[in-house]
Design a protein around this motif. Structure first.
Motif, PDB file in Angstrom:
ATOM      1  N   ARG A   1       0.842  -1.198   0.000  1.00 38.61           N
ATOM      2  CA  ARG A   1       0.000   0.000   0.000  1.00 38.61           C
ATOM      3  C   ARG A   1       0.881   1.253   0.000  1.00 38.61           C
ATOM      4  O   ARG A   1       1.730   1.423   0.861  1.00 38.61           O
ATOM      5  N   TYR A   2       0.682   2.104  -0.980  1.00 36.43           N
ATOM      6  CA  TYR A   2       1.448   3.345  -1.153  1.00 36.43           C
ATOM      7  C   TYR A   2       2.950   3.096  -1.261  1.00 36.43           C
ATOM      8  O   TYR A   2       3.748   3.968  -0.933  1.00 36.43           O
ATOM      9  N   ILE A   3       3.341   1.946  -1.744  1.00 37.75           N
ATOM     10  CA  ILE A   3       4.766   1.634  -1.811  1.00 37.75           C
ATOM     11  C   ILE A   3       5.506   2.574  -2.757  1.00 37.75           C
ATOM     12  O   ILE A   3       6.696   2.839  -2.594  1.00 37.75           O
ATOM     13  N   GLU A   4       4.809   3.129  -3.745  1.00 38.00           N
ATOM     14  CA  GLU A   4       5.457   4.068  -4.667  1.00 38.00           C
ATOM     15  C   GLU A   4       6.025   5.280  -3.938  1.00 38.00           C
ATOM     16  O   GLU A   4       7.060   5.824  -4.331  1.00 38.00           O
ATOM     17  N   ASP A   5       5.343   5.707  -2.874  1.00 35.00           N
ATOM     18  CA  ASP A   5       5.809   6.859  -2.110  1.00 35.00           C
ATOM     19  C   ASP A   5       7.163   6.573  -1.464  1.00 35.00           C
ATOM     20  O   ASP A   5       8.009   7.465  -1.337  1.00 35.00           O
ATOM     21  N   TYR A   6       7.382   5.322  -1.062  1.00 34.16           N
ATOM     22  CA  TYR A   6       8.632   4.930  -0.415  1.00 34.16           C
ATOM     23  C   TYR A   6       9.745   4.736  -1.437  1.00 34.16           C
ATOM     24  O   TYR A   6      10.888   5.156  -1.212  1.00 34.16           O
ATOM     25  N   ILE A   7       9.414   4.097  -2.543  1.00 33.25           N
ATOM     26  CA  ILE A   7      10.432   3.885  -3.578  1.00 33.25           C
ATOM     27  C   ILE A   7      10.862   5.212  -4.176  1.00 33.25           C
ATOM     28  O   ILE A   7      12.053   5.448  -4.423  1.00 33.25           O
ATOM     29  N   GLY A   8       9.918   6.117  -4.366  1.00 31.02           N
ATOM     30  CA  GLY A   8      10.267   7.450  -4.856  1.00 31.02           C
ATOM     31  C   GLY A   8      11.121   8.225  -3.881  1.00 31.02           C
ATOM     32  O   GLY A   8      11.886   9.102  -4.274  1.00 31.02           O
ATOM     33  N   ALA A   9      11.018   7.894  -2.590  1.00 24.08           N
ATOM     34  CA  ALA A   9      11.764   8.609  -1.551  1.00 24.08           C
ATOM     35  C   ALA A   9      13.178   8.083  -1.361  1.00 24.08           C
ATOM     36  O   ALA A   9      13.902   8.575  -0.495  1.00 24.08           O
ATOM     37  N   ILE A  10      13.600   7.078  -2.153  1.00 29.86           N
ATOM     38  CA  ILE A  10      15.012   6.672  -2.139  1.00 29.86           C
ATOM     39  C   ILE A  10      15.678   7.034  -3.472  1.00 29.86           C
ATOM     40  O   ILE A  10      16.719   6.494  -3.823  1.00 29.86           O
ATOM     41  N   GLY A  11      15.038   7.955  -4.210  1.00 27.55           N
ATOM     42  CA  GLY A  11      15.669   8.478  -5.420  1.00 27.55           C
ATOM     43  C   GLY A  11      15.424   7.662  -6.672  1.00 27.55           C
ATOM     44  O   GLY A  11      16.223   7.716  -7.609  1.00 27.55           O
ATOM     45  N   ILE A  12      14.312   6.914  -6.717  1.00 27.90           N
ATOM     46  CA  ILE A  12      13.941   6.170  -7.921  1.00 27.90           C
ATOM     47  C   ILE A  12      12.669   6.784  -8.493  1.00 27.90           C
ATOM     48  O   ILE A  12      11.586   6.620  -7.917  1.00 27.90           O
ATOM     49  N   PRO A  13      12.762   7.510  -9.608  1.00 28.20           N
ATOM     50  CA  PRO A  13      11.550   8.075 -10.206  1.00 28.20           C
ATOM     51  C   PRO A  13      10.679   6.982 -10.826  1.00 28.20           C
ATOM     52  O   PRO A  13      11.194   6.007 -11.389  1.00 28.20           O
ATOM     53  N   LEU A  14       9.378   7.160 -10.718  1.00 25.28           N
ATOM     54  CA  LEU A  14       8.411   6.200 -11.245  1.00 25.28           C
ATOM     55  C   LEU A  14       7.467   6.905 -12.211  1.00 25.28           C
ATOM     56  O   LEU A  14       7.161   8.082 -12.040  1.00 25.28           O
ATOM     57  N   LYS A  15       6.990   6.164 -13.185  1.00 20.20           N
ATOM     58  CA  LYS A  15       6.051   6.738 -14.158  1.00 20.20           C
ATOM     59  C   LYS A  15       4.955   5.731 -14.474  1.00 20.20           C
ATOM     60  O   LYS A  15       5.234   4.655 -15.002  1.00 20.20           O
ATOM     61  N   PRO A  16       3.694   6.051 -14.163  1.00 26.87           N
ATOM     62  CA  PRO A  16       2.592   5.154 -14.512  1.00 26.87           C
ATOM     63  C   PRO A  16       2.372   5.140 -16.024  1.00 26.87           C
ATOM     64  O   PRO A  16       2.496   6.175 -16.692  1.00 26.87           O
ATOM     65  N   ALA A  17       2.024   3.970 -16.550  1.00 28.80           N
ATOM     66  CA  ALA A  17       1.796   3.840 -17.988  1.00 28.80           C
ATOM     67  C   ALA A  17       0.670   2.848 -18.236  1.00 28.80           C
ATOM     68  O   ALA A  17       0.681   1.741 -17.704  1.00 28.80           O
ATOM     69  N   ARG A  18      -0.311   3.255 -19.055  1.00 32.11           N
ATOM     70  CA  ARG A  18      -1.402   2.333 -19.408  1.00 32.11           C
ATOM     71  C   ARG A  18      -0.906   1.224 -20.321  1.00 32.11           C
ATOM     72  O   ARG A  18      -1.377   0.098 -20.246  1.00 32.11           O
ATOM     73  N   SER A  19      -0.005   1.550 -21.231  1.00 29.62           N
ATOM     74  CA  SER A  19       0.580   0.534 -22.100  1.00 29.62           C
ATOM     75  C   SER A  19       2.090   0.537 -21.890  1.00 29.62           C
ATOM     76  O   SER A  19       2.690   1.588 -21.671  1.00 29.62           O
ATOM     77  N   ILE A  20       2.687  -0.626 -21.963  1.00 34.45           N
ATOM     78  CA  ILE A  20       4.112  -0.785 -21.704  1.00 34.45           C
ATOM     79  C   ILE A  20       4.848  -0.947 -23.033  1.00 34.45           C
ATOM     80  O   ILE A  20       4.652  -1.952 -23.727  1.00 34.45           O
TER      81      ILE A  20
END
Length: 598
Positions: free
Chosen positions: A343-362
Motif C-alpha cells: 500500500r502506497y509503496i510508490e511513495d517509499y520507492i520514490g523517496a530513495i531516489g527512484i523516479p516512477l512513471k505510470p503507464a497504461r501501455s508498456i
C-alpha cells in the motif's frame, strides 16, 4: 509548458463572511495580489451551509475584473437537514438516500445558475456502508452480506466481495453524478464541471472513483496533492501522473495548510514547501491553494511568506520544461479493492531516489516495477513479452507464491511455494558487487529479507547473511527473453534509512539502466528522503527532505539520455559540480533544486 496558473479556493463559510462584512474584502484582495493569484473559486455549499445565488453573485463581483472567477462546491459533506450519512470523523452523505439526492441537485442547480465553470471538492465519493446501501448491494449481486461483514471483507484487501463492492460503488457514484450533479448543473446554465479526487488513491475504486469512468461523467479531473506530516511527498507527484494517465488529463492540483495529525494545527513550513514542489513537478496547468481564510490567519503568515519566496521561481523554472517526466514504469491500474500489501509503496520507492512513471501501455524494451497490487490483475505472460526487465517487490513475490497469478506467475519467477525457505529472514550483513555492509550503530541490526527462495539458476544481486546462513536478498532470473528481478528487500518502512546504502543502491542501479540517470550517495551514508525527477529534455529536480545536508552523485549516461553540457541551477538551493560521470549535488536541509543540463 506554460507556467502553472495559481488559484485560491474560498469555502462557503468564507464566502458568506466576505458578503456579510465579517471579513474585509480588501484583506482578501491584498493577499491574492501578494501571491500573484490569477483565479478564485467561490464555494456555494459545505457541511450543510448553502450560500444562495444572490450572495454568490455579490461575492463574484468582489473579484471579477481582477481575477478569473469560478464556482466550487463540497457536495459530499453532510449537514443538518440532510438524510443518512457515514461517519469517518467527518460526515459524508449516503448516496442511496432520496433526501440527500434532492439536496445534491439543489446545490448543483444553484451553482450552475451563477457559474459556467465549477470545481467539486474531494468529499464526493461513495463512502457509505449503511444497511440501506448494503441491502441494495446484496440485491444487485445476489449476496447476503451484513454491513459488518462487508467492512471486514474490505479490510482484507483483494477479495471477491471487495471487487464486487468496487463495481457497485462505481456504478452508484456514476449514476448519481450524472443525474443529480452534472445534469442539474448544466440545466441551470453551467458548462464545465471538474471533480477533484483526493490524495487517498489506493481507495479510489472501492469508493466509486474509477478514473476512466470519472473522466466520462465530468469535464475534467483535479488532484489532491496533500502530503502532510509523516508521509512522503513523492506520493503527491506520483498520484498526479497516475490520474493523468488514467483520466487522460489533469486540470490542476490542490493542497492545504493542515498538518494531518489533529487538524487543529498547521503543517510545518518546510513540509508545506515540499507539498508545493511535489505538486508542481508533474507540470499541472493549475494549482489551487486551500483555502483563503486559512491563508489569512496569522498562524499561516510563515506559509504565505514561503509561497512568496518559492512559488513564482518554481513555476517559472518548470515552465521551461519541454519534455515529459521519466521513470521506472508502473502499470497504470486501479485495484478494485483497498490494497493491504504494498500500500502506497510508490511513495517509499520514490523517496530513495527512484523516479516512477505510470503507464497504461508498456512499450517494448521497458523496465517495469510490479507490486502486489497488480498480481492477479496483470497478464504477466503478456507483460513478459514486452518488457526487458520486470522488478518484483517482496509483496509481488509473495502473491505469486500464493498462486494469485497462476502458472504464469510461477513461470515468470521460476519458483513456486515449494521453493520457499523463509517468509522472513533476519539479516545483519549485506553484500553487493563485492562490497559488504552492516548497520547497527544506534539503529536496528537485524533487518527483514523475504521471501527467501531457492531458485535454480538465479543470479544473486544482493546477498544477505545473519552470520550463519547466506541467502539472496535480491536475485535475477532470465525467462523467455525478459530479466526478472525479485527485490526481497522492499518491505517498508525499512526502505527508508534502515537497510545499508548498498541495498537501496542496487535498486537505483537497476532503474538507472533504464533511465540513464542514477542517483547515489556521495558519502556512503544512506540516501533516503531524497526525490529525483528526470525530464526527457534534460531538466532535473532533486529534493532533500531531511533536516541535514545531503550529498548525492547523479550518474548520467549521455548516450542513453542525450543530456550533455554544463548544469545550470534554475531554482532552489544546491552546490553543483560536474564530474566525469555526471553531476555532484549538495543539498541543504529541507531544500530542492531545479537543474537544466546543457
Amino acid at each position: 509548458m506554460t507556467e502553472t496558473k495559481l488559484a485560491v479556493y474560498v469555502t462557503a463559510h468564507t464566502v458568506r463572511k466576505l458578503v456579510g462584512g465579517a471579513l474585509a474584502p480588501e484583506r482578501a484582495l491584498a493577499l491574492l495580489d501578494r501571491l500573484g493569484v490569477e483565479k478564485v473559486y467561490l464555494e456555494n455549499y459545505r457541511d450543510g451551509l448553502f450560500v444562495p445565488p444572490s450572495e454568490l453573485e455579490k461575492a463574484r463581483k468582489l473579484f471579477e475584473g481582477r481575477y478569473e472567477v469560478a464556482g466550487g462546491s463540497c457536495i459530499g459533506t453532510w449537514g443538518e437537514g440532510w438524510g443518512r450519512y457515514a461517519d469517518y470523523g467527518f460526515r459524508v452523505v449516503c448516496l442511496t438516500d432520496e433526501r440527500n439526492l434532492e439536496l445534491l441537485a439543489r446545490a448543483m442547480r444553484e451553482l450552475g445558475s451563477v457559474f459556467e465553470e465549477a470545481l467539486i471538492d474531494d468529499f464526493w465519493a461513495q463512502w457509505c456502508t449503511c444497511p440501506y446501501c448494503v441491502e441494495r448491494f446484496n440485491s444487485e449481486f445476489g449476496l447476503r452480506a451484513t454491513p459488518e461483514a462487508l467492512r471486514r471483507e474490505l479490510a482484507r484487501g483483494d477479495t471477491p466481495t471487495a471487487r464486487m463492492w468496487a463495481r457497485f460503488s462505481t456504478e452508484l457514484l456514476s449514476r448519481v453524478s450524472r443525474g443529480f450533479v452534472a445534469k442539474p448543473f448544466r440545466e441551470a446554465g453551467g458548462r464545465r464541471l471538474v471533480l477533484k479526487v483526493a490524495e487517498w488513491r489506493e481507495d479510489f475504486y472501492v469508493r466509486g472513483l474509477f478514473l476512466p469512468e470519472v473522466a466520462k461523467v465530468f469535464d475534467g479531473v483535479y488532484v489532491g496533492t496533500e502530503s502532510r506530516e509523516r508521509v512522503n511527498s513523492y506520493g503527491s507527484h506520483y498520484i498526479t501522473l497516475l490520474v493523468k494517465e488514467l483520466a487522460g488529463r489533469v486540470e490542476g492540483v490542490w493542497f492545504d495548510t493542515y498538518d494531518g495529525l489533529g487538524w487543529a494545527r498547521s503543517v510545518s513550513v518546510e513540509t508545506y514547501v515540499e507539498q508545493l514542489l511535489a505538486s508542481l513537478t508533474p507540470l499541472p496547468p493549475e494549482l489551487t491553494l486551500f483555502n483563503l481564510e486559512d491563508l489569512l490567519h496569522p498562524t499561516r503568515e510563515p506559509h504565505v511568506s514561503a509561497l512568496e519566496k518559492h512559488a513564482k521561481p518554481l513555476r517559472e523554472a518548470l515552465a521551461g520544461v519541454k519534455g515529459e517526466p521519466l521513470g521506472l514504469l508502473r502499470p497504470a491500474l486501479q485495484p478494485p479493492f483497498s490494497p493491504v500489501e504494498d500500500r502506497y509503496i510508490e511513495d517509499y520507492i520514490g523517496a530513495i531516489g527512484i523516479p516512477l512513471k505510470p503507464a497504461r501501455s508498456i512499450p517494448e524494451g521497458s523496465y517495469v516495477l510490479v507490486t502486489a497490487k497488480e498480481v492477479g490483475l496483470l497478464d504477466l505472460s503478456e507483460l513478459a513479452e514486452r518488457a526487458k526487465l520486470i522488478l518484483l517487490t517482496s509483496g509481488a513475490v509473495r502473491r505469486i507464491l500464493r498462486g494469485d497469478a497462476g502458472d504464469a506467475g510461477y513461470e515468470l519467477l521460476g519458483a513456486d511455494a515449494s521453493d520457499l525457505v523463509y517468509d522472513h529472514f533476519a539479516a545483519s550483513e549485506f553484500e553487493y558487487k563485492g562490497a559488504r555492509a552492516r548497520e547497527g550503530h544506534r539503529r536496528a541490526c537485524e533487518l527483514p529479507v523475504g521471501p527467501v527462495l531457492k531458485v535454480p539458476g538465479a543470479e544473486v544481486v544482493v546477498a544477505a547473511s545473519d552470520g550463519w546462513e547466506r541467502w539472496p536478498a535480491i536475485f535475477k532470473v532470465r525467462r523467455k527473453g525478459v530479466e526478472v528481478v525479485a527485490a526481497c528487500t522492499t518491505d517498508y518502512p525499512y526502505l527508508l534509512g534502515q537497510y545499508p546504502e548498498i541495498v537501496n543502491q542496487a535498486l537505483r542501479d537497476i532503474a538507472g539502466e533504464f533511465l540513464g540517470v542514477t542517483a547515489a550517495s556521495s558519502t556512503g551514508a544512506t540516501l533516503y528522503n531524497f526525490a529525483l525527477h528526470v525530464y526527457s529534455d534534460g531538466h532535473l529536480v532533486v529534493a532533500n527532505h531531511n533536516p541535514h545536508w545531503l550529498s548525492a552523485r547523479l550518474r548520467i549516461d549521455e548516450e542513453k539520455t542525450g543530456f550533455s553540457g554544463s548544469p545550470k541551477l534554475l531554482a532552489g538551493s544546491a552546490d553543483l559540480r560536474e564530474t566525469e560521470t555526471g553531476l555532484a549535488v549538495g543539498l541543504p536541509p529541507r531544500s530542492y533544486a531545479v537543474i537544466k543540463i546543457g
